[in-house]
Design a protein around this motif. Sequence first.
Motif, short mmCIF file in Angstrom:
data_model
loop_
_atom_site.label_atom_id
_atom_site.label_comp_id
_atom_site.label_asym_id
_atom_site.label_seq_id
_atom_site.Cartn_x
_atom_site.Cartn_y
_atom_site.Cartn_z
N MET A 380 0.82 -1.21 0.00
CA MET A 380 0.00 0.00 0.00
C MET A 380 0.86 1.26 0.00
SD MET A 380 -2.88 -1.22 -0.41
CE MET A 380 -3.78 0.33 -0.40
N GLY A 381 2.15 1.09 -0.24
CA GLY A 381 3.03 2.24 -0.46
C GLY A 381 3.89 2.65 0.70
N TRP A 382 3.76 2.00 1.85
CA TRP A 382 4.55 2.40 3.02
C TRP A 382 5.98 1.86 2.90
CZ3 TRP A 382 2.48 6.16 5.51
CH2 TRP A 382 1.09 6.26 5.61
N GLN A 383 6.96 2.72 3.17
CA GLN A 383 8.36 2.33 3.05
C GLN A 383 9.22 3.17 3.99
OE1 GLN A 383 9.86 2.57 -0.95
NE2 GLN A 383 11.94 2.00 -0.39
N LYS A 384 10.07 2.50 4.75
CA LYS A 384 11.02 3.20 5.62
C LYS A 384 12.20 3.67 4.78
CE LYS A 384 12.17 1.08 9.46
NZ LYS A 384 12.45 -0.05 10.40
N ILE A 385 12.60 4.93 5.00
CA ILE A 385 13.73 5.50 4.28
C ILE A 385 14.81 5.84 5.30
CG2 ILE A 385 14.51 7.35 2.76
CD1 ILE A 385 12.43 5.43 1.52
#
Length: 785
Positions: A380-385
């Motif tokens: 669903m588009g969540w990503q840790k940067i």
Amino acid sequence: MIISPPFLPALTVEALNSNDPSRIDPMMDAVDGFELPHHGIYPIAFDRRWHCGAHLMPRFQNEPVRAIADGEVVAYRVCQKAITDGSKDESGAEALNSNLGFVLLKHSTETGDGRAITFYSLYMHLLDLDGIRRLQPQPNNPPEVGTSMTLPLWLLRPTNGVQVPARQKVYRKDMLGYPGACHGQLHLHFEIFMTEGDFTAWFSQPGHAVQLDNNAPTTPASKDYWGHSYFVIPQGQSFVSVPPEAIGAAAKYFPPLQAGTLPVGSKLYVEAFFHKGQRYTRSWLDRAGTITSLTPVPVPADKDYEYEMYARATALYPQCPSDGYEMLRFGRILTEHANQVAAPPKTWIPVTFEAGKQGYVDISQSTIQKLSDADFPFFMGWQKIQESNTPFSQDGLCDYDELRRIVGVAEDLETPAERLRPEWEQEDKLAAYIQTHPAVREKLRGFICHAPSEWDASGNDARYGRLNDPDGFFGKRKVTDPDGYANFLRFHTQLQFMEQTPLAGGRKFWFFHPLAFVRYFRRCGWLSNPEFKKMFPITALRKKSTFQWVSEPVQPQLNLVENLGVKLNKAMRKFGITTPLRQAAFLGNAMQETQWFRSLAEGAPEYQRYYPWFGRGFLQLTWPDNYVKYWKFDGRQVASTLSGRLHEAAIVSNRMRSNAALMALEAHVPVGMKKWRDDLTEPSIDASDSAGAYWAWSGAARSADQSPVFRRESVQVGNASKPYYSSESFGKVAATVNVGQPSRNFEAINGLQARYQAYVAALLLLTEGVQFPIADGTLKDFPDH
């Protein structure tokens, strides 16, 4: 968790309550439109500095900036005048074109059972006091405490620097100021972030770990669930046109679809959600990591799927309809109870598995993973940067490859003349690139970034020194702008404040796109005990005699909230009472039915014709038929002969207006059944679950989902006229709860005026944008008295 955006523009009742499944949160849709398309891109600036906020500007500058949730003030700064960034105005004088004012809030609430969350919100570039008074007249005696209607005294006095107050409370929707400017560009810089400790405590809590960044998510052992449901369907899964169980009476629930098989080397991600009584799905096909949407718009299931789900569960899962109901809603069973079946029953749902093709799949299979928004699914588009461990990982410039590439693409689009502009003006090109690439813009909204705060002055030279290197942003401009770096630092340092707050300097935080965070957590629907306790009206009307009314103070039994708040939340989650309108309608009735949470049993019941089957639980389940119906729904065995005799005795007792027929049968009611009956008055799940089941089978949600339009009415209390607000949509809910059907004969509803008052109180806490006609006929966002 109750949360709002930082602006609450006036929307029509119809706009606030959209039927469009692609626009299930119209308030957030409106505020998303305030995000500026020409500068202030989250999470990176043109010179590769982190920019972990969004720039928002409503249509009118007098739209107040508001607190997004209850919280405490960490720090704030109020300025009498604006400052200059070094620019000159038309007369050649320094332009006062930037605002230093800010409010930093800390919020602590809950998202589930044992799931405390702490986060911070920052409102930067708030308008100076001179600007506020030119924009909007202020009261001569402002209140000490903030409200949704005016600024408090502490925000109308210049602070001469950063202030760190002790225990200064702020509540959701409280006014914090108005949007100011930076470099002459009107906007509010808005941030939401978590400390490293708070981030770890929520996202990695033992037993509740969120599956953020997990490309192979599994069904969590935790019962945490909120928002939408998601299913991960593996390669080779077959879809059928009609389930084998679709025979006899069950056939009507399974109109023929199409059969097929998921290709080898692929996965299917399915989102399922409910809106206005309908069930919708969306699907994405993952082939070797490339994810393609199969459903441009949400696909509806059978009409009124959710409104009719009690009947569907009863027909398809006769052994335990309650478990079937949860399977239909969640794809898994979240409520633990004594009558639970050993394994989840087969549950066939329609799914788009190929473009233009739908088939049925049994989601009870263990090979299909079940998630919810509580899991932050990666697809669903969540990503840790996070920065890699490079020599420059601590200097505060973004080295994340994809973000650097986006900046590089935008930089290549500049003309030589454009490259001579100040760094803040060159944001236009980056913003234009992102604005014209929706996929890039949407991806950035899901980035959760580990970065230093741009408002932390500690180590500025170390953090920004590379900008002045020969190949850095300012280094490349030495000939045309020799003082660019010094001017940048001089101006930027005036804005900074973080090291002067309890959060201190030299730290990194976890930043979210602030509007994406607000929109996402608005799906949560879990109410903390403090939120429950704020739900009650101050007074309630009661009819003392035919012509006499009294207005009595409301004195809730808060211990009941403490003991049953978790169970009440779980029941509301199970039965879909998670939208603000549904919660307000449900709790507006439950408050009055339990006499403000003072008792789960009806008072003086021995005089009633339905005694001993008097009202119990949060919606006061009454008459033996309703008790038996709930027990059968819960999978408990009730002898059909006893059930029939109780039904006949109830008819006689009602006709004779006496409890004699029911009392004559009482000796034949098993002890175990009497205990079930009494359990509805105890701090057990039954008090909440029975209320939710009654809500489901009575169809109260249909009326609760309608837009509330209020009419100002009044009654005479002593020598005073006491106003209250009636609503036809809520009146139908109250009738459904009180008399079993959405009657328009509102006069037959017990305690109707008090229910109206409870409903309005709950709406004020749970919603935004609802308007009330006041005495002069105008509409306001706050009711009379």
